[in-house]
Design an enzyme around this catalytic site. Sequence first.
Site, PDB file in Angstrom:
ATOM      1  N   LYS A  45     -40.939  42.987  58.944  1.00  0.00           N
ATOM      2  CA  LYS A  45     -40.094  42.051  59.690  1.00  0.00           C
ATOM      3  C   LYS A  45     -40.755  40.679  59.832  1.00  0.00           C
ATOM      4  CE  LYS A  45     -40.170  42.521  64.149  1.00  0.00           C
ATOM      5  NZ  LYS A  45     -40.736  41.283  64.714  1.00  0.00           N
ATOM      6  N   THR A  46     -42.010  40.648  60.238  1.00  0.00           N
ATOM      7  CA  THR A  46     -42.684  39.365  60.475  1.00  0.00           C
ATOM      8  C   THR A  46     -42.834  38.578  59.179  1.00  0.00           C
ATOM      9  OG1 THR A  46     -43.881  40.374  62.322  1.00  0.00           O
ATOM     10  CG2 THR A  46     -44.718  38.285  61.478  1.00  0.00           C
ATOM     11  N   ASP A 232     -36.164  36.320  66.637  1.00  0.00           N
ATOM     12  CA  ASP A 232     -36.928  37.562  66.462  1.00  0.00           C
ATOM     13  C   ASP A 232     -36.562  38.546  67.577  1.00  0.00           C
ATOM     14  OD1 ASP A 232     -38.753  39.400  65.551  1.00  0.00           O
ATOM     15  OD2 ASP A 232     -40.512  38.340  66.312  1.00  0.00           O
ATOM     16  N   GLU A 233     -36.703  39.850  67.304  1.00  0.00           N
ATOM     17  CA  GLU A 233     -36.475  40.919  68.297  1.00  0.00           C
ATOM     18  C   GLU A 233     -35.117  40.761  68.984  1.00  0.00           C
ATOM     19  OE1 GLU A 233     -38.397  43.327  68.275  1.00  0.00           O
ATOM     20  OE2 GLU A 233     -40.474  42.739  67.937  1.00  0.00           O
ATOM     21  N   GLN A 263     -34.807  50.308  67.988  1.00  0.00           N
ATOM     22  CA  GLN A 263     -36.001  50.056  68.800  1.00  0.00           C
ATOM     23  C   GLN A 263     -35.669  49.243  70.056  1.00  0.00           C
ATOM     24  OE1 GLN A 263     -39.904  49.472  66.704  1.00  0.00           O
ATOM     25  NE2 GLN A 263     -38.586  49.005  64.957  1.00  0.00           N
ATOM     26  N   ARG A 609     -44.958  54.765  65.289  1.00  0.00           N
ATOM     27  CA  ARG A 609     -46.239  54.075  65.456  1.00  0.00           C
ATOM     28  C   ARG A 609     -47.305  54.721  64.574  1.00  0.00           C
ATOM     29  NH1 ARG A 609     -44.303  49.984  66.231  1.00  0.00           N
ATOM     30  NH2 ARG A 609     -42.431  51.166  65.781  1.00  0.00           N
TER      31      ARG A 609
END
Length: 755
Positions: A45-46, A232-233, A263, A609
């Site tokens: 994503k980043t 973002d997010e 998420q 994770r």
Amino acid sequence: MSQTLGITADDLRYPYLAALNEAQREAVQALDGPVLVLAGAGTGKTRVLTTRLAHLLISGRAAPGQVLAVTFTNRAAREMKDRVAALLGRPVEGWWLGTFHALAARMLREDAERVGLKPNFTILDTDDQLRLVKQLLEAEQVDTKKWPARAVLGAIQRWKDRALTPDKVSAGEAGDLAGGRALALYAAYQDRLRTLNACDFGDLLLHSLGLFQDHPDVLAKAHRRFRYILVDEYQDTNVAQYLWLRLLAQAHHNLCCVGDDDQSIYGWRGAEVDNILRFEQDLPGARVIRLERNYRSTGRILAAASGLIAHNDGRLGKTLWTEDAEGDPVRLRGLWDGEAEARFVGEEIEARQRQGHKLSEIAILVRAGSQTREFEERFITLGLPYRVIGGPRFYERLEIRDALAYLRVVHQPDDGLAFERILNKPKRGLGDATLRLLHGHARAREISLPQAARELAGTDELRPAARRSLADLLADFDRWRGLAREMHHVELAETVLDESGYTAMWQNDKTAEAPGRLENLKELVNAMEEFDSLAGFLEHVSLVMEAIEGQGRDQVNLMTLHSAKGLEFETVFLPGWEEGLFPHQRALDQSGLRGLEEERRLAYVGLTRARRRAIVSFAANRRMHGSWSVSLPSRFIEELPDEQVERESDPGLYGAPASGFGGAGFTDWGAGRESPGMARARQRAGQASRFIDVVPDLVETRPAQGFGSGERVFHRKFGYGTVRLAEGERLTIEFDKAGEKKVIASFVVPEDQAG
């Protein structure tokens, strides 16, 4: 587009595109119109965000000042800035990159006069906000014990998150908060902020929305300025942030939001998962690009996580995959109790450490902060260094330190530091002036602070109200010391916390942190069961705190699932997967199906994770509120795909055979042996066979068999009953004498086999 030997013209012109996979490249190059990038866990994503931002600048589609890039944290903003600079080969100047609050504040200062502020307005921190609300409550003569300032401020913040000004909040929604005066207090709070030329964080977006809605020229200026917006997010946005973005994107429609509906785990602090779910509906013609190739986890971990999250209805849908190795299955371990669970995790970590694994690549992710206590105790016993991420260690938490201070003064009457800590907790009218007088008298007479308090309580040096409060507190300590000679120390602790008003203080606190603090206090009482006396427990805590100070840098990571968002580890332990704990009962009670789906998303976050190993565990028994109770395995366990999970349990647990796994002495629990904690609980209660009373069928279990609604069954503890609902291993049974109970199928037999 021309292409030579598989290399496109864009690859030659923009070499950074070559490092992207097909979906990532599509997300970077889709520059026109609304775009939603559904970025699954570990899918880069980043990289997509930063490359898209750089591509806008390098391709000449926009100048730096024409792009608005929104992040949720300052850390994310710094990372994005550094990555873009690395792609460009130079720092970027004049762009709009930052958090929602930072960017809104920057815009607001340009037109602050339009909302009754000056450009140099102050942004108040939480302490200042609380002080202001408290002043208003006192001016309105609202009972601050019943309606603490923090609770009222929390309500105001929630309204602001939903873009509700005082005139837009309904009387029904405000209810009886602050004695029915919440709306008037909200309006007075806003007036007071303007008088002070100040804002709180919620105002930054609330005032900006007002500017855009009431002053078309201000919105038009923003439209001329920003041609592209990146967020973002996006799954974590609240209503006010959503409306702010919608208004800014009205002119050019070049809104790119990156997020993952699977998420979205912050509903309790205002996040609205519906914002991302209705993106296509709100923005006709929007493109949805799914990033599904995962670069973090093994195939079986991803398959397990995908199988679990597929049970949610409120999602847009995607399936993670990887080209990496399939890896080991997710391990599921059933244990007898929380103590055994902590022992299992500790032994597993020690085994990994002996194999050369770094402790920093291992994490234990818990649903509730109170769960960390047993793991912390075990790690200290083993000498395993650890750190708690996102919060203090168990014995360092504010409410635990306060509770321990009460117990220290009961045990040691001259403990001045502990006495000072709780003198005015909860508030008794013994503030700074009283404390200064006590300290002065103690120094002059060379006596302890509690002794000074005892002497001054019988004089006129203190105001009558303070004198009475101090005398009452000292009398309470005298009474508790008397009880300590005849009462078990666990019961004594419960008595002290209740009679002092400390427990009630947190029960009356309406903030989001209060329930967790109450759970921690209950866990503290649970911890005392392991010791023979109050003195022994207090000495243990002192030794624990000393051991913590000397730990090294390579440490096991211990944190809540919420704190783990965005992190990754080689090995992840996920303990406490039990009904009521995970999914948490409070989430189910407060939010129903929405709460359940958010809890399932939290489980998905936990699993994803892990890079190489994920170990889920549950305990058949938990010590809750000072007594043992039987736990049902979480429904999430049943939702994990069987082919991706390796299931193992202590022998005899839910009819399980011995697994032969877990270390020396571990398989003994299934033979009907009590854990040390259970044995001490039984001895304290003076019961001949508490273990059998509490877990009547764990010693004699049978393989699970199917039961249907309406079938008659028998349970050793609850007797005869009728099955009302069967959900896999979980049965809801209406017992003839005990009423409705939820039990495990292996705990009951058909009626005709009873006896």
